[in-house]
Scaffold this active site. Structure first.
Site, PDB file in Angstrom:
ATOM      1  N   ARG A 443       0.672  -1.316  -0.014  1.00  0.00           N
ATOM      2  CA  ARG A 443       0.039   0.142  -0.062  1.00  0.00           C
ATOM      3  C   ARG A 443       0.705   1.239  -0.044  1.00  0.00           C
ATOM      4  O   ARG A 443       0.375   2.362  -0.219  1.00  0.00           O
ATOM      5  CB  ARG A 443      -0.942  -0.040   1.236  1.00  0.00           C
ATOM      6  CG  ARG A 443      -1.817  -1.111   1.030  1.00  0.00           C
ATOM      7  CD  ARG A 443      -2.860  -1.088   2.278  1.00  0.00           C
ATOM      8  NE  ARG A 443      -3.652  -2.298   2.018  1.00  0.00           N
ATOM      9  CZ  ARG A 443      -3.717  -3.118   2.881  1.00  0.00           C
ATOM     10  NH1 ARG A 443      -2.671  -2.931   3.905  1.00  0.00           N
ATOM     11  NH2 ARG A 443      -4.260  -4.351   2.939  1.00  0.00           N
ATOM     12  N   VAL A 444       2.192   1.240   0.532  1.00  0.00           N
ATOM     13  CA  VAL A 444       2.947   2.393   0.457  1.00  0.00           C
ATOM     14  C   VAL A 444       4.062   2.388  -0.250  1.00  0.00           C
ATOM     15  O   VAL A 444       4.692   3.472  -0.542  1.00  0.00           O
ATOM     16  CB  VAL A 444       3.131   2.924   1.935  1.00  0.00           C
ATOM     17  CG1 VAL A 444       1.946   3.225   2.664  1.00  0.00           C
ATOM     18  CG2 VAL A 444       4.078   1.798   2.594  1.00  0.00           C
TER      19      VAL A 444
END
Ligand code: ATP
Ligand code: MG
Length: 579
Positions: A443-444
């Site tokens: 996600r990052v």
């Protein structure tokens, strides 16, 4: 604390106290415990000199032995700094010492068994405090009840006997830390278990520590390179991120973590591998492996094996994390692997059930989410003001028959910033690392992926998911049109490209080249079985033909169309020469 109306103060000594001494004791107890405290003298021939005073659970040790121990503790606290002359330092500290009248709170073991002791009397003990049993074993307070304390033992519980005394230490569980731990194998208490002698710690840290707040952090902005093409290209991990590795047993979870550790060679990243509930033999094999490949030079292994008490398995990841924090706060980059957290949760469940906490879902106690969230939250990328260090966490979770919706997997999936999902069917079909592209996500990390790699990845993920869908649809059809056939071969070629053996990390440049070639359909008419050798040959050829190329492909810049064309031309040349 409940105080009985009338205190009885018991004074133990060899001979009864004389006039003035008696007056002093009476004055002392009346001042401390109130006017109605009664003093009674009990003969104790074991005391050679001095007195021991017990009031309720408080014990004042004024025996010769006790005072010597107190003096010993005082000497330990002398801070020696370079340039000080030693004799005056000792003289001053001896002259400045006066014995203190402090009460030690003592309790009594009510029952003991299965690594748990129930203790009465320590009314002021705090959650997480370390207790000292008279046999020398330490324990940690885990359950506070109105009239007793539940304590987990860090050692052989058979040595602790019912009725024996327990002392408070006033300290929470801590861990020695320092540079000298690098290259060593330790247990969950920081004791070396590799037979290479003592470790000189430079500091001592609590194993439980609040996670850095939002102001103390900065967003993830540097890649943590795993050297694994599938991961670095599609699920890049950033320094300071928490990425879960999840899959059934024997699907290559540990292999991914170990390959990532090996890939940190020369990248000045400190690696910590925490083994929880594993066989000692597999951990020692892993250590051999790391040593052989020169990775122990920057790695620490914390081992709480299946044979260790559940209490040690429970604190092992926090201990590893405390070590990691030490380096992170010094501005260093740390990679920490928790292998694995499902066994950690099981150890905690065992402890909780023995402590008679009420079982919740799947018999885990109610705070099992907090167990892992407070651990994983401690991974961070610190702000530049705090030195800019980072701790990247790779927790591992084992699923049963691919069930990611079980309690522990869902918990940890929601705590982490993404997961790499490994699938047994892929693993057995020879697709290794067996990453399920559809269910994995980071996600990052894409914010930290290097620009070069990002520009090379292009539509890889989309192409792969198209291929997977098409594969399912066309499984049973016999005659396919040429276009579909081509798409299938292209997709299958990509899957073969992503196959990567263990201990063969690829650099960012190599990954960029391979992706540009594969997406440029260079692999189109290479037999699938030959793709692996083709990959290696191609990389060698390109490095030989154009040695400057690796310098031209700058990680912080997207690969220009001209450079892409140059790579494709070289690849075509290699392919032509090979066919
Ligand atoms: P466990 O559930 O027992 O912890 P695991 O999921 O951690 O297993 P590993 O021990 O990493 O799995 O790997 C299982 C086996 O698969 C090992 O023998 C390993 O050598 C092999 N293996 C893992 N990855 C690869 C790979 N990329 N290529 C070839 N073999 C691999
Ligand atoms: Mg494993």
């Amino acid at each position: 604390m409940t105080t009985p109306k009338k205190h009885i103060a018991k004074l133990f000594s060899n001979t009864p106290p004389k006039g003035e001494q008696l007056q002093r004791f009476t004055a002392f107890i009346k001042r401390k415990y109130g006017e109605d405290t009664e003093l009674c003298w009990i003969e104790d021939t074991a005391i050679e000199n001095g007195f021991r005073l017990e009031v309720g659970t408080n014990v004042y040790d004024w025996t010769e032995k006790g005072l010597l121990a107190q003096f010993d503790g005082h000497l330990d606290n002398i801070k020696y700094k370079d340039g000080m002359s030693i004799v005056p330092l000792i003289r001053n500290s001896v002259e400045g010492w006066t014995p203190k009248a402090f009460a030690e709170e003592t309790g009594e073991v009510l029952s003991v068994g299965d690594g748990i002791a129930t203790v009465s009397g320590l009314h002021n003990a705090a959650y997480g405090e370390i207790l000292l049993f008279d046999c020398g074993i330490r324990g940690m307070v885990q359950e506070l009840k109105s009239d007793s304390i539940g304590c987990i033992l860090f050692g052989d519980s058979e040595l602790v006997t019912q009725g024996s005394t327990v002392k408070r230490t006033g300290k929470t569980a801590g861990m020695p830390v320092g540079e000298s731990f690098i290259g060593r194998v330790i247990d969950a208490l920081g004791t070396p278990i590799d037979g290479k002698g003592e470790i000189k710690p430079s500091d001592y840290r609590p194993i439980e520590n609040p996670a850095p707040g939002i102001i103390d952090r900065q967003s993830v902005n540097q890649p943590m390179e795993t050297g694994i093409l599938t991961i670095d290209s599609m699920f890049p991990i950033g320094k300071g991120q928490r990425e879960l590795i999840i899959g059934d047993r024997q699907t290559g979870k540990t292999a991914i973590a170990v390959d990532t550790i090996l890939n940190q060679k020369g990248k000045s990243v400190i690696c910590i591998y925490v083994a929880i509930g594993q066989k000692t033999s597999s951990v020692s094999q892993l250590v051999d492996n790391l040593t052989e490949r020169g990775a122990m030079d920057y790695t620490i292994v914390v081992n709480a094996s299946a044979g260790d008490p559940a209490s040690l398995q429970y604190i092992a990841p926090y201990a590893g994390c405390a070590l990691g924090e030490y380096f992170m706060e010094k501005g260093r980059d740390v990679l920490i692997v928790y292998d694995d957290l499902s066994k950690h949760a099981v150890a905690y469940r065992a402890l909780s059930l023995l402590l008679e906490r009420s079982p919740g879902r799947e018999a885990y106690p109610g705070d099992v989410f907090y167990l892992h969230s407070r651990l994983l939250e401690r991974a961070a990328k610190l702000s530049n003001k705090l030195g800019g260090g980072s701790m990247t966490a790779l927790p591992i979770v084992e699923t049963q028959a691919g069930d990611v919706s079980a309690y522990i997997p869902t918990n940890i999936i929601s705590i982490t910033d993404g997961q790499i999902f490994l699938e047994s069917s892929l693993f057995f079909a020879g697709q290794r690392p067996a990453v399920n592209v559809g269910l994995s996500v980071s996600r990052v990390g894409s914010a930290a992926q290097t620009k070069a790699l990002k520009s090379a990845v292009g539509t890889l993920r989309l192409d792969l998911s198209q291929y997977r869908e098409m594969e399912v649809f066309t499984q049973f059809s016999s005659d396919l049109d040429e276009n579909t056939q081509n798409k299938l071969t292209y997709g299958k070629g990509l899957m073969y490209l992503l196959r990567q053996s263990r201990y063969e990390p690829l650099s960012q440049f190599e990954q960029t080249v391979l992706l540009i070639c594969a997406l440029g359909h260079i692999l189109q008419d290479i037999p699938f079985e030959e793709i692996s050798t083709f990959k290696k040959g191609l990389l060698q050829f390109i490095k030989k033909e154009n040695p400057q190329l690796s310098a031209l492909v700058k990680t912080d810049k997207a690969v220009s169309p001209e450079l892409k064309q140059e790579i494709l031309n070289l690849a075509a040349k290699y392919k032509a020469g090979r066919l």
